[in-house]
Design a protein around this motif. Structure first.
Motif, PDB file in Angstrom:
ATOM      1  N   HIS A  19      20.910   6.237  86.906  1.00 19.31           N
ATOM      2  CA  HIS A  19      21.007   5.032  87.249  1.00 19.31           C
ATOM      3  C   HIS A  19      21.151   4.080  86.005  1.00 19.31           C
ATOM      4  CE1 HIS A  19      19.825   1.451  89.271  1.00 19.31           C
ATOM      5  NE2 HIS A  19      19.157   0.986  88.316  1.00 19.31           N
ATOM      6  N   ARG A  26      12.800   2.205  87.424  1.00 16.73           N
ATOM      7  CA  ARG A  26      11.604   1.838  86.505  1.00 16.73           C
ATOM      8  C   ARG A  26      10.106   2.211  86.607  1.00 16.73           C
ATOM      9  NH1 ARG A  26      14.139  -4.327  86.822  1.00 16.73           N
ATOM     10  NH2 ARG A  26      16.008  -3.742  86.145  1.00 16.73           N
ATOM     11  N   CYS A  62      23.715   0.818  85.126  1.00 16.85           N
ATOM     12  CA  CYS A  62      23.025  -0.346  85.324  1.00 16.85           C
ATOM     13  C   CYS A  62      22.651  -1.256  83.756  1.00 16.85           C
ATOM     14  CB  CYS A  62      21.722  -0.256  86.165  1.00 16.85           C
ATOM     15  SG  CYS A  62      20.765  -1.816  86.462  1.00 16.85           S
ATOM     16  N   CYS A  87      18.740  -2.200  83.456  1.00 12.81           N
ATOM     17  CA  CYS A  87      17.886  -0.797  83.336  1.00 12.81           C
ATOM     18  C   CYS A  87      18.063  -0.308  81.931  1.00 12.81           C
ATOM     19  CB  CYS A  87      18.143   0.075  84.395  1.00 12.81           C
ATOM     20  SG  CYS A  87      17.249  -0.462  85.968  1.00 12.81           S
ATOM     21  N   CYS A 111      16.647  -0.233  90.995  1.00 10.97           N
ATOM     22  CA  CYS A 111      16.314  -0.459  89.878  1.00 10.97           C
ATOM     23  C   CYS A 111      14.776  -0.175  89.763  1.00 10.97           C
ATOM     24  CB  CYS A 111      16.643  -1.922  89.411  1.00 10.97           C
ATOM     25  SG  CYS A 111      18.208  -2.264  89.116  1.00 10.97           S
TER      26      CYS A 111
END
Ligand SMILES: [Zn+2]
Lengths: 187, 138
Positions: free
Chosen positions: B19, B7, B23, B26, B3
């Motif tokens: 991702h 980010r 997720c 996220c 994560c």
């Protein structure tokens, strides 16, 4: 759509040179190109429309006064935003308190917005207002105004690595505030 | 990809976006970013007075470029410069060796020039003008 984006750096440089030569139309064009961006950043930095308009006036005055010293090889956009952020930070310092903080117990102003996107936008707006001024400035320039990391670095007078770090932290803090906002709206 | 990595990349790489798609947290970050960018669509009202003011600014700026600055805002008065404190030092006189002349200096004398006489005959044969020029310039 971001009105400052369509101008390519070389086009902008040409306008700057014209304005430096005393061309009134070019000067007017430069001001109008940046008007909305400056106002948007100032509004989100200061939280009040009247203050944002005052800040924008100060920015444009500084811009006009110092344009003849501007090296047109540098890009005007980050330079204008740097002035905007500096003017806003000065105003915030003068005001002493960052913003008129919303009373924790008060009803949120846009609680009845139906669309999820609108609600998210309202949450993000509210979250932005809770961030530290520097984090707020970084997010506004990067995410709202669409400046590159390098341009934000120029505007905030820091290294690019610092900008990345500021954005990362700001996004994390914003997420916390948005969660909090949503939690209160759904209660 | 974690994560934090996604980010940190601001979800700008293919892998980071992949991702975020899988997720939930996220995905929220990405949605926040979309909402942030949406704020740019809002036009901030510019009152007429501001527009008028802006035109005045432009006019003044153009005048300034042309060398005729219009003082449209009260500018900070520049205080007069402080009176400089001048330290008065006693002049140090250079040691001068005085030489007493042993013989009178030789002064170049201008050669005596003989006066120049001009005889000017007029149309009247009875009238003749004599002009004397003394000590002609060298
Ligand atoms: Zn994740």
């Amino acid at each position: 759509m971001n009105p400052a984006l369509p101008l390519q750096p070389d086009e902008l440089a040409a306008w700057v040179r014209k304005a430096q030569g005393g061309n009134r139309e070019a000067m007017d064009h430069l001001l109008r190109t940046h008007e909305q961006g400056v106002l948007r950043v100032a509004l989100r930095m200061l939280g009040r429309l009247e203050d944002a308009q005052d800040a924008a006036q100060e920015v444009f005055l500084r811009l006009c006064r110092s344009l003849d010293q501007f090296d047109d090889t540098r890009e005007l956009r980050p330079w204008v935003y740097r002035m905007t952020v500096n003017v806003c930070l000065d105003m915030l310092r003068r005001r002493r308190t960052q913003l008129e903080l919303v009373d924790e117990g008060a009803a949120l102003p846009v609680a009845e917005r139906r669309l999820i996107e609108e609600e998210r936008k309202a949450a993000v707006e509210w979250g932005l207002s809770r961030l530290a001024p520097r984090e707020r400035a970084a997010l506004l320039l990067r995410e709202v105004e669409g400046l590159t990391t390098r341009e934000v670095a120029v505007a905030l007078e820091v290294e690019e690595a610092t900008v990345r770090s500021l954005i990362y932290q700001a996004r994390g803090h914003l997420r916390e505030w948005v969660k909090r906002y949503e939690g209160r709206v759904r209660k | 990809m974690t994560c934090e990595e996604a980010r940190w990349l601001e979800f700008e790489s293919e892998e980071a976006r992949a991702h975020a798609a899988g997720c939930a947290e996220c995905g929220e970050w990405v949605a926040d970013g979309v909402a942030l960018r949406g704020l740019a669509d809002e036009a901030v009202p510019v009152p007429r007075a501001t527009r008028r003011w802006l035109r005045t600014v432009v006019a003044a700026a153009v005048a300034a470029v042309a060398g005729v600055w219009v003082a449209m805002v009260p500018r900070q008065e520049i205080p007069p410069p402080p009176i400089p404190v001048v330290a008065v030092a006693k002049p140090v006189l250079p040691a001068v060796e005085v030489q007493v002349p042993t013989q009178a200096p030789v002064v170049a004398r201008r050669k005596a020039v003989a006066p120049l006489y001009l005889k000017i005959e007029t149309s009247d044969p009875d009238v003749i003008i004599y002009w004397t020029v003394e000590g002609g310039e060298e």
